[in-house]
Design a protein around this motif. Structure first.
Motif, PDB file in Angstrom:
ATOM      1  N   GLU A  20     -23.988   7.232  -0.513  1.00 18.50           N
ATOM      2  CA  GLU A  20     -22.319   6.491  -0.012  1.00 18.50           C
ATOM      3  C   GLU A  20     -22.167   7.266   1.365  1.00 18.50           C
ATOM      4  O   GLU A  20     -22.362   8.206   1.586  1.00 18.50           O
ATOM      5  CB  GLU A  20     -21.278   7.134  -0.804  1.00 18.50           C
ATOM      6  CG  GLU A  20     -21.369   6.402  -2.311  1.00 18.50           C
ATOM      7  CD  GLU A  20     -20.694   5.157  -2.361  1.00 18.50           C
ATOM      8  OE1 GLU A  20     -19.739   4.883  -1.294  1.00 18.50           O
ATOM      9  OE2 GLU A  20     -20.867   4.251  -3.078  1.00 18.50           O
ATOM     10  N   ILE A  57       0.352   4.474  -0.940  1.00 13.34           N
ATOM     11  CA  ILE A  57      -0.574   3.227  -2.011  1.00 13.34           C
ATOM     12  C   ILE A  57       0.122   2.343  -2.634  1.00 13.34           C
ATOM     13  O   ILE A  57       0.028   1.180  -2.525  1.00 13.34           O
ATOM     14  CB  ILE A  57      -1.679   4.137  -2.727  1.00 13.34           C
ATOM     15  CG1 ILE A  57      -2.746   4.838  -1.708  1.00 13.34           C
ATOM     16  CG2 ILE A  57      -2.488   3.021  -3.511  1.00 13.34           C
ATOM     17  CD1 ILE A  57      -3.830   5.574  -2.421  1.00 13.34           C
ATOM     18  N   TRP A  60       1.872  -0.076  -0.526  1.00 17.75           N
ATOM     19  CA  TRP A  60       0.857  -1.056   0.015  1.00 17.75           C
ATOM     20  C   TRP A  60       0.541  -2.207  -1.121  1.00 17.75           C
ATOM     21  O   TRP A  60       0.413  -3.409  -0.937  1.00 17.75           O
ATOM     22  CB  TRP A  60      -0.436  -0.734   0.612  1.00 17.75           C
ATOM     23  CG  TRP A  60      -1.269  -1.908   1.018  1.00 17.75           C
ATOM     24  CD1 TRP A  60      -1.534  -2.288   2.043  1.00 17.75           C
ATOM     25  CD2 TRP A  60      -2.394  -2.406   0.397  1.00 17.75           C
ATOM     26  NE1 TRP A  60      -2.561  -2.987   2.500  1.00 17.75           N
ATOM     27  CE2 TRP A  60      -2.881  -3.314   1.276  1.00 17.75           C
ATOM     28  CE3 TRP A  60      -2.744  -2.302  -1.050  1.00 17.75           C
ATOM     29  CZ2 TRP A  60      -4.022  -4.046   0.803  1.00 17.75           C
ATOM     30  CZ3 TRP A  60      -3.853  -3.099  -1.400  1.00 17.75           C
ATOM     31  CH2 TRP A  60      -4.494  -4.039  -0.397  1.00 17.75           C
ATOM     32  N   GLU A  61       0.481  -1.564  -2.336  1.00 10.90           N
ATOM     33  CA  GLU A  61      -0.124  -2.387  -3.443  1.00 10.90           C
ATOM     34  C   GLU A  61       1.169  -3.449  -3.957  1.00 10.90           C
ATOM     35  O   GLU A  61       0.971  -4.425  -4.546  1.00 10.90           O
ATOM     36  CB  GLU A  61      -0.453  -1.611  -4.646  1.00 10.90           C
ATOM     37  CG  GLU A  61      -1.828  -0.890  -4.210  1.00 10.90           C
ATOM     38  CD  GLU A  61      -2.398  -0.114  -5.463  1.00 10.90           C
ATOM     39  OE1 GLU A  61      -3.662  -0.176  -5.570  1.00 10.90           O
ATOM     40  OE2 GLU A  61      -1.756   0.242  -6.346  1.00 10.90           O
ATOM     41  N   TRP A  68      -7.111  -3.611   2.763  1.00 14.74           N
ATOM     42  CA  TRP A  68      -7.089  -2.244   2.284  1.00 14.74           C
ATOM     43  C   TRP A  68      -7.863  -1.218   2.986  1.00 14.74           C
ATOM     44  O   TRP A  68      -8.972  -1.667   3.315  1.00 14.74           O
ATOM     45  CB  TRP A  68      -7.724  -2.440   0.845  1.00 14.74           C
ATOM     46  CG  TRP A  68      -7.913  -1.066   0.129  1.00 14.74           C
ATOM     47  CD1 TRP A  68      -9.292  -0.670   0.086  1.00 14.74           C
ATOM     48  CD2 TRP A  68      -7.240  -0.213  -0.369  1.00 14.74           C
ATOM     49  NE1 TRP A  68      -9.166   0.833  -0.621  1.00 14.74           N
ATOM     50  CE2 TRP A  68      -7.702   0.763  -0.938  1.00 14.74           C
ATOM     51  CE3 TRP A  68      -5.447  -0.199  -0.705  1.00 14.74           C
ATOM     52  CZ2 TRP A  68      -7.227   2.153  -1.554  1.00 14.74           C
ATOM     53  CZ3 TRP A  68      -5.165   1.019  -1.319  1.00 14.74           C
ATOM     54  CH2 TRP A  68      -5.798   1.765  -1.865  1.00 14.74           C
ATOM     55  N   TYR A  70      -8.352   2.588   2.612  1.00 10.97           N
ATOM     56  CA  TYR A  70      -7.655   3.979   2.216  1.00 10.97           C
ATOM     57  C   TYR A  70      -7.152   4.708   3.151  1.00 10.97           C
ATOM     58  O   TYR A  70      -6.224   5.723   2.904  1.00 10.97           O
ATOM     59  CB  TYR A  70      -9.042   4.610   1.190  1.00 10.97           C
ATOM     60  CG  TYR A  70      -8.685   5.921   0.460  1.00 10.97           C
ATOM     61  CD1 TYR A  70      -7.950   5.861  -0.501  1.00 10.97           C
ATOM     62  CD2 TYR A  70      -9.187   7.010   1.072  1.00 10.97           C
ATOM     63  CE1 TYR A  70      -7.519   7.057  -1.226  1.00 10.97           C
ATOM     64  CE2 TYR A  70      -8.959   8.205   0.633  1.00 10.97           C
ATOM     65  CZ  TYR A  70      -7.959   8.400  -0.601  1.00 10.97           C
ATOM     66  OH  TYR A  70      -7.926   9.670  -1.067  1.00 10.97           O
TER      67      TYR A  70
ATOM     68  N   THR B 100      -5.408   6.059 -11.517  1.00 15.78           N
ATOM     69  CA  THR B 100      -4.816   4.773 -11.164  1.00 15.78           C
ATOM     70  C   THR B 100      -3.972   4.621 -10.151  1.00 15.78           C
ATOM     71  O   THR B 100      -3.599   3.817  -9.377  1.00 15.78           O
ATOM     72  CB  THR B 100      -3.805   4.269 -12.517  1.00 15.78           C
ATOM     73  OG1 THR B 100      -3.117   5.389 -12.826  1.00 15.78           O
ATOM     74  CG2 THR B 100      -4.819   4.017 -13.717  1.00 15.78           C
ATOM     75  N   TRP B 116     -15.389   2.553  -3.975  1.00 14.93           N
ATOM     76  CA  TRP B 116     -15.167   1.848  -5.200  1.00 14.93           C
ATOM     77  C   TRP B 116     -14.196   2.468  -6.133  1.00 14.93           C
ATOM     78  O   TRP B 116     -13.577   1.978  -6.756  1.00 14.93           O
ATOM     79  CB  TRP B 116     -16.516   1.357  -6.075  1.00 14.93           C
ATOM     80  CG  TRP B 116     -17.346   2.430  -6.624  1.00 14.93           C
ATOM     81  CD1 TRP B 116     -18.424   2.823  -6.114  1.00 14.93           C
ATOM     82  CD2 TRP B 116     -17.126   3.124  -7.878  1.00 14.93           C
ATOM     83  NE1 TRP B 116     -19.332   3.762  -6.777  1.00 14.93           N
ATOM     84  CE2 TRP B 116     -18.311   4.073  -7.948  1.00 14.93           C
ATOM     85  CE3 TRP B 116     -16.059   3.461  -8.752  1.00 14.93           C
ATOM     86  CZ2 TRP B 116     -18.570   4.942  -9.023  1.00 14.93           C
ATOM     87  CZ3 TRP B 116     -16.218   4.042  -9.703  1.00 14.93           C
ATOM     88  CH2 TRP B 116     -17.334   4.956  -9.876  1.00 14.93           C
ATOM     89  N   LYS B 118     -11.901   4.255  -5.289  1.00 13.50           N
ATOM     90  CA  LYS B 118     -10.528   4.236  -4.418  1.00 13.50           C
ATOM     91  C   LYS B 118      -9.843   2.926  -4.149  1.00 13.50           C
ATOM     92  O   LYS B 118      -8.717   2.856  -4.046  1.00 13.50           O
ATOM     93  CB  LYS B 118     -10.710   5.000  -3.160  1.00 13.50           C
ATOM     94  CG  LYS B 118     -11.008   6.305  -3.022  1.00 13.50           C
ATOM     95  CD  LYS B 118     -11.344   6.907  -1.756  1.00 13.50           C
ATOM     96  CE  LYS B 118     -12.313   6.309  -1.032  1.00 13.50           C
ATOM     97  NZ  LYS B 118     -12.730   6.924   0.136  1.00 13.50           N
ATOM     98  N   PRO B 120      -8.483  -0.738  -5.145  1.00 13.25           N
ATOM     99  CA  PRO B 120      -7.465  -1.210  -5.861  1.00 13.25           C
ATOM    100  C   PRO B 120      -7.911  -1.901  -7.273  1.00 13.25           C
ATOM    101  O   PRO B 120      -7.512  -1.700  -8.376  1.00 13.25           O
ATOM    102  CB  PRO B 120      -6.463  -2.008  -5.103  1.00 13.25           C
ATOM    103  CG  PRO B 120      -6.736  -1.506  -3.922  1.00 13.25           C
ATOM    104  CD  PRO B 120      -8.151  -1.010  -3.676  1.00 13.25           C
ATOM    105  N   ARG B 123      -9.341   0.472  -9.899  1.00 14.38           N
ATOM    106  CA  ARG B 123      -8.457   1.366 -10.329  1.00 14.38           C
ATOM    107  C   ARG B 123      -7.554   0.637 -11.291  1.00 14.38           C
ATOM    108  O   ARG B 123      -7.074   0.968 -12.251  1.00 14.38           O
ATOM    109  CB  ARG B 123      -7.503   2.017  -9.166  1.00 14.38           C
ATOM    110  CG  ARG B 123      -8.282   2.911  -8.345  1.00 14.38           C
ATOM    111  CD  ARG B 123      -7.622   3.542  -6.998  1.00 14.38           C
ATOM    112  NE  ARG B 123      -6.059   3.366  -7.378  1.00 14.38           N
ATOM    113  CZ  ARG B 123      -5.390   2.562  -6.527  1.00 14.38           C
ATOM    114  NH1 ARG B 123      -5.914   2.094  -5.420  1.00 14.38           N
ATOM    115  NH2 ARG B 123      -4.073   2.592  -6.542  1.00 14.38           N
TER     116      ARG B 123
END
Lengths: 122, 194
Positions: A20, A57, A60-61, A68, A70, B100, B116, B118, B120, B123
């Protein structure tokens, strides 16, 4: 402050073993590093930062604006915590950002591609 | 909330202001970033898992109170290092970890979370349909296996103790360490024998 150095080769070597990329742009690593450094020096408790991150977060959601990212939420949380206790106000940050944005083309040197770039500002 | 200014510029501006005020030292930041990029990662968690597989008394200590047990074999300090709780996967019960609300994750033993974790979609979905999500990630679990979704928070950061794979009885602790993957310790994979 620092974790003990570990072997970085071998099949389980982090982070390559899991393939990663931690940060997709240099600024993400700087935003990460600022929060971790400030926490380490006692500027704020981790739970305070966490709560700010959750709020960013969740906002935003609830109403996704743009794609998106982070670390944009991470940076926003850091801004919120620092503005909340007056360490760096939003006005100050806006003003400095505008100054940086107004730099002549070419001044925006690329050395933070290596992760070491940072405006020392003095 | 001045979203018109790119995050890269705001980050640079914030670092300048904090540096000028003596609140952060860019060189110290470099050290922290480099540590998380190269030193702090799933190898720490793999050492914990391998020790638990070979030492039943250690395993008991780890399951009873993980934070001090982790520090016996790996660095366990820094942000996100407190309140780690270890849960054991068995043939009957499979634990899978999520946060979550944001991205709580046991950094000292797993490093920083992958993208992945993090995301949405992960989660939200792993809570609603864990069996489907795990299958999409390559882990097909039988219908008879109970799946328990563990929601991490600032109070509890979960770490999965995966099942030791069959056929590894003759391996040393060091050889076992090399088999343990990050994904197995999040609960989205199993450990395979070499």
């Amino acid at each position: 402050m620092s974790p003990a150095p570990l072997a970085v080769d071998g099949p389980a070597a982090p982070p390559r073993a899991n393939g990663e990329l931690l940060f997709s742009a240099p600024w993400e690593s700087r935003a990460f590093g600022m929060a971790v450094t400030l926490h380490d020096t006692g500027a704020f408790g981790w739970a305070t930062f966490q709560a700010a991150l959750i709020a960013r977060i969740a906002a935003w959601e609830a109403a996704p604006a743009g794609s998106w990212s982070y670390y944009e939420h991470w940076l926003g949380a850091l801004e919120d915590v620092l503005a909340g206790d007056g360490t760096v106000t939003t006005t100050e940050l806006d003003a400095r950002s505008a100054t940086l944005a107004a730099r002549p083309a070419g001044h925006d040197h690329r050395d933070d591609e290596t992760g070491h770039g940072h405006g020392h500002g003095h | 909330m001045t979203e018109r200014i790119p995050a890269s510029l705001r980050t640079e501006a914030l670092e300048q202001l904090l540096t000028e005020r003596g609140l952060v030292d860019p060189a110290v930041m470099d050290t922290f970033i480099a540590n998380y990029e190269t030193n702090v990662g799933p190898l720490n968690g793999a050492r914990v898992v391998a020790r638990a597989w070979v030492d039943p008394e250690y395993r008991a200590r780890l399951l009873a109170d993980a934070t001090p047990a982790i520090k016996e074999v790996a660095w366990g300090g820094g942000a996100n290092g407190e309140h780690i709780v270890v849960v054991e996967n068995t043939p009957e019960v499979h634990n899978v970890v999520v946060c979550t609300l944001c991205s709580c994750y046991p950094w000292p033993v797993l490093g920083l979370p992958p993208s992945w974790y993090k995301d949405p979609a992960y989660r939200a979905r792993v809570v609603r349909e864990p069996r489907t999500v795990l299958a999409e990630m390559g882990l097909e679990l039988g219908e008879d296996v109970e799946i328990v979704v563990r929601d991490s928070s600032s109070e509890v950061r979960w770490l999965v103790l995966p099942e030791r794979p069959a056929g590894t009885e003759g391996l040393s602790e060091e050889e076992l360490t090399a088999l343990v993957t990050r994904d197995a310790m999040v609960g989205v994979a199993k450990v395979s024998a070499p």
